[in-house]
Design an enzyme around this catalytic site. Structure first.
Site, PDB file in Angstrom:
ATOM      1  N   GLN A   1      -7.792   0.387   3.720  1.00  0.00           N
ATOM      2  CA  GLN A   1      -8.660  -0.184   4.759  1.00  0.00           C
ATOM      3  C   GLN A   1     -10.085  -0.438   4.267  1.00  0.00           C
ATOM      4  OE1 GLN A   1      -7.776  -1.384   7.614  1.00  0.00           O
ATOM      5  NE2 GLN A   1      -5.713  -0.545   7.798  1.00  0.00           N
TER       6      GLN A   1
ATOM      7  N   GLY B   1       0.822  -1.207   0.000  1.00  0.00           N
ATOM      8  CA  GLY B   1       0.000   0.000   0.000  1.00  0.00           C
ATOM      9  C   GLY B   1       0.859   1.262   0.000  1.00  0.00           C
ATOM     10  N   THR B   2       1.959   1.217   0.730  1.00  0.00           N
ATOM     11  CA  THR B   2       2.843   2.389   0.814  1.00  0.00           C
ATOM     12  C   THR B   2       3.395   2.742  -0.566  1.00  0.00           C
ATOM     13  OG1 THR B   2       3.415   1.793   3.084  1.00  0.00           O
ATOM     14  CG2 THR B   2       4.930   3.282   1.947  1.00  0.00           C
TER      15      THR B   2
ATOM     16  N   CYS C   1       5.229   4.923  20.432  1.00  0.00           N
ATOM     17  CA  CYS C   1       6.375   5.264  21.263  1.00  0.00           C
ATOM     18  C   CYS C   1       7.342   6.135  20.462  1.00  0.00           C
ATOM     19  CB  CYS C   1       7.054   3.983  21.731  1.00  0.00           C
ATOM     20  SG  CYS C   1       8.189   4.298  23.062  1.00  0.00           S
TER      21      CYS C   1
ATOM     22  N   SER D   1      -3.726  -2.694  -0.357  1.00  0.00           N
ATOM     23  CA  SER D   1      -2.640  -3.494   0.225  1.00  0.00           C
ATOM     24  C   SER D   1      -3.149  -4.916   0.441  1.00  0.00           C
ATOM     25  CB  SER D   1      -2.226  -2.874   1.559  1.00  0.00           C
ATOM     26  OG  SER D   1      -1.376  -3.758   2.236  1.00  0.00           O
TER      27      SER D   1
ATOM     28  N   HIS E   1      -2.181  -7.391   2.363  1.00  0.00           N
ATOM     29  CA  HIS E   1      -2.252  -8.019   3.692  1.00  0.00           C
ATOM     30  C   HIS E   1      -3.401  -7.512   4.546  1.00  0.00           C
ATOM     31  CE1 HIS E   1      -0.166  -5.006   6.421  1.00  0.00           C
ATOM     32  NE2 HIS E   1       0.229  -4.536   5.258  1.00  0.00           N
TER      33      HIS E   1
HETATM   34  N1  PLP Z   1      -2.685   3.132   4.170  1.00  0.00           N
HETATM   35  C1  PLP Z   1      -3.429   2.728   5.202  1.00  0.00           C
HETATM   36  C2  PLP Z   1      -4.732   3.416   5.478  1.00  0.00           C
HETATM   37  C3  PLP Z   1      -3.005   1.684   6.019  1.00  0.00           C
HETATM   38  O1  PLP Z   1      -3.758   1.299   7.058  1.00  0.00           O
HETATM   39  C4  PLP Z   1      -1.757   1.070   5.730  1.00  0.00           C
HETATM   40  C5  PLP Z   1      -1.227   0.005   6.623  1.00  0.00           C
HETATM   41  O2  PLP Z   1      -1.489  -0.015   7.801  1.00  0.00           O
HETATM   42  C6  PLP Z   1      -1.025   1.511   4.622  1.00  0.00           C
HETATM   43  C7  PLP Z   1      -1.517   2.544   3.866  1.00  0.00           C
HETATM   44  C8  PLP Z   1       0.297   0.889   4.266  1.00  0.00           C
HETATM   45  O3  PLP Z   1       0.103  -0.372   3.628  1.00  0.00           O
HETATM   46  P1  PLP Z   1       1.335  -1.388   3.544  1.00  0.00           P
HETATM   47  O4  PLP Z   1       1.530  -1.946   4.901  1.00  0.00           O
HETATM   48  O5  PLP Z   1       0.901  -2.423   2.537  1.00  0.00           O
HETATM   49  O6  PLP Z   1       2.498  -0.609   3.031  1.00  0.00           O
END
Ligand code: PLP
Length: 385
Positions: free
Chosen positions: A178, A71-72, A324, A198, A200
């Site tokens: 999400q 997703g990133t 943290c 994403s 996972h």
């Molecule tokens: N965007 C949202 C809203 C997320 O919740 C997440 C992961 O928690 C990401 C992006 C990032 O996805 P990834 O872990 O596949 O890089």
């Protein structure tokens, strides 16, 4: 000890059907999908099927699906890809409650001379669309606003928001990491130009994602290399995980409506039980417009981490709203943007359910929460006993 997994917004269990579908592509069928030979070609065909399955869940065309590593990467690619294609526009509009995959990207771009407008949210995590309307101007290249918030589950009115951007000729991206697989989407009937997924988060493995790119969207690739993904993302495909994501999308499409209802009912049961038995519990997020699986609740005067540690003793997995930073606990940027009082933001917990969550698990968590909260309140220096 049995694990009671209620942290599905962090990551999900890979579905057994998904494992079964992907496994032969880790052992038997190891050909390169770009190869000319039949051995590689059969892998290429399976990737085409995965592309069709993802497109099917989204109401998109297969050629609008670009596989990425996560997703990133999809978020980075969307925002930077639009900016590099729109050379004369230098502004990005986003929100204060985005995931760091979007927020850090935008803040980094600000250091490189771009202008970033971060829209505020109200105490329920809602956007003021008048603020968005005022921010849309001739310098805006891209609007990037998440579909659903990972911490509170708040779902934004992306149909309306994307139409507002489109009416000004501005490219619209949404981080739907999400939302996909949890709520139905139909991209053929929307004004969304780019959308991130994403694997996972919807019962596929980690390390695979998708960027949906609407046909005709001005966009430059972020990862340059080979001609994979029709020249939109270089790099030999993560074959097994792409096939896995295709299967996960097919499974989600088949059950999304009924699972939605069932999961919402379980989440609501947990929420009701916690509010009835734990004094000073406060739900965070937009109750009316929320992902069906997410419950974010604050308990004044106690720390979320302490609750997590005590839940962990019973095998219960959840998340807290603090991170943290430099040795101290910082309340989440999302809850801070919503103006949740410091004492409540510190004591926030997120439960996130999935299709594997059961009523027995909900009952178990509902039974364990009140003694945990009471015990921590008795120890809290802020509560008079
Ligand atoms: N965007 C949202 C809203 C997320 O919740 C997440 C992961 O928690 C990401 C992006 C990032 O996805 P990834 O872990 O596949 O890089």
């Amino acid at each position: 000890m049995k694990v009671i997994y209620m942290d599905n917004n962090a990551t999900t269990k890979v579905a057994p059907e998904v494992v079964e579908e992907m496994t032969p592509y880790l052992s038997e069928f190891y050909g390169n999908p770009s190869s000319m030979h039949t051995f590689g070609g059969q892998v290429g065909r399976k990737i085409r099927q995965a592309r069709e399955r993802v497109a099917g869940l989204l109401g998109a065309l297969p050629e609008e699906i670009v596989f990425t590593s996560c997703g990133t990467e999809s978020d980075n690619t969307a925002i930077k890809g639009v900016l590099s294609a729109a050379k004369n526009r230098r502004k990005i509009i986003t929100t204060r409650v985005e995931h760091p995959a979007v927020l850090s990207t935008c803040r980094d771009l600000e250091h490189h001379g771009y202008t970033v407008a971060e829209l505020a949210v109200d105490k329920n995590g809602r956007l003021d669309l008048n603020e968005l309307q005022d921010a849309l101007d001739d310098d805006t290249a891209v609007v990037s606003i998440m579909y659903a918030n990972n911490e509170t589950g708040t779902v934004f009115d992306i149909d309306q928001i994307s139409s507002m951007a489109k009416s000004k000729g501005i490219v619209f991206h949404t981080d739907a990491v999400q939302a996909v697989g949890k709520i139905p989407l139909n991209l053929s009937q929307s004004s969304i130009d780019l959308l991130s997924i994403s694997g996972h988060k919807l019962h596929a493995p980690k390390g695979v994602g998708v960027l949906y790119v609407r046909k005709g969207t001005r966009f430059s690739p972020f990862m340059l290399g080979g001609h994979q993904e029709s020249g939109r993302r270089g790099g030999t495909e993560n074959v097994a995980s792409i096939i896995a994501l295709g299967k996960a999308c097919e499974l989600a499409a088949a059950s999304i409506e009924e699972e939605n209802d069932r999961i919402r009912r379980l989440r609501d049961k947990l929420e009701k039980a916690i509010c009835a038995t734990c004094p000073d519990a406060m739900i965070n997020g937009d109750i009316e417009h929320r992902l069906p699986n997410t419950l974010n609740v604050s308990f004044e005067y106690i720390e979320g981490e302490s609750i997590l540690l005590l839940l962990d003793k019973f095998g219960i997995c959840a998340s807290s709203g603090s991170a943290c930073t430099s040795g101290s606990l910082e309340p989440s940027h999302v809850l801070r943007a919503m103006g949740v009082p410091f004492t409540a933001a510190h004591g926030s917990i997120r439960f996130s359910l999935s299709r594997y969550s059961t009523e027995e698990e909900v009952d178990f968590v509902a039974e364990k929460m009140p003694p945990i909260v009471n015990k921590l309140r008795q120890l809290s220096p802020f509560v008079e006993t």
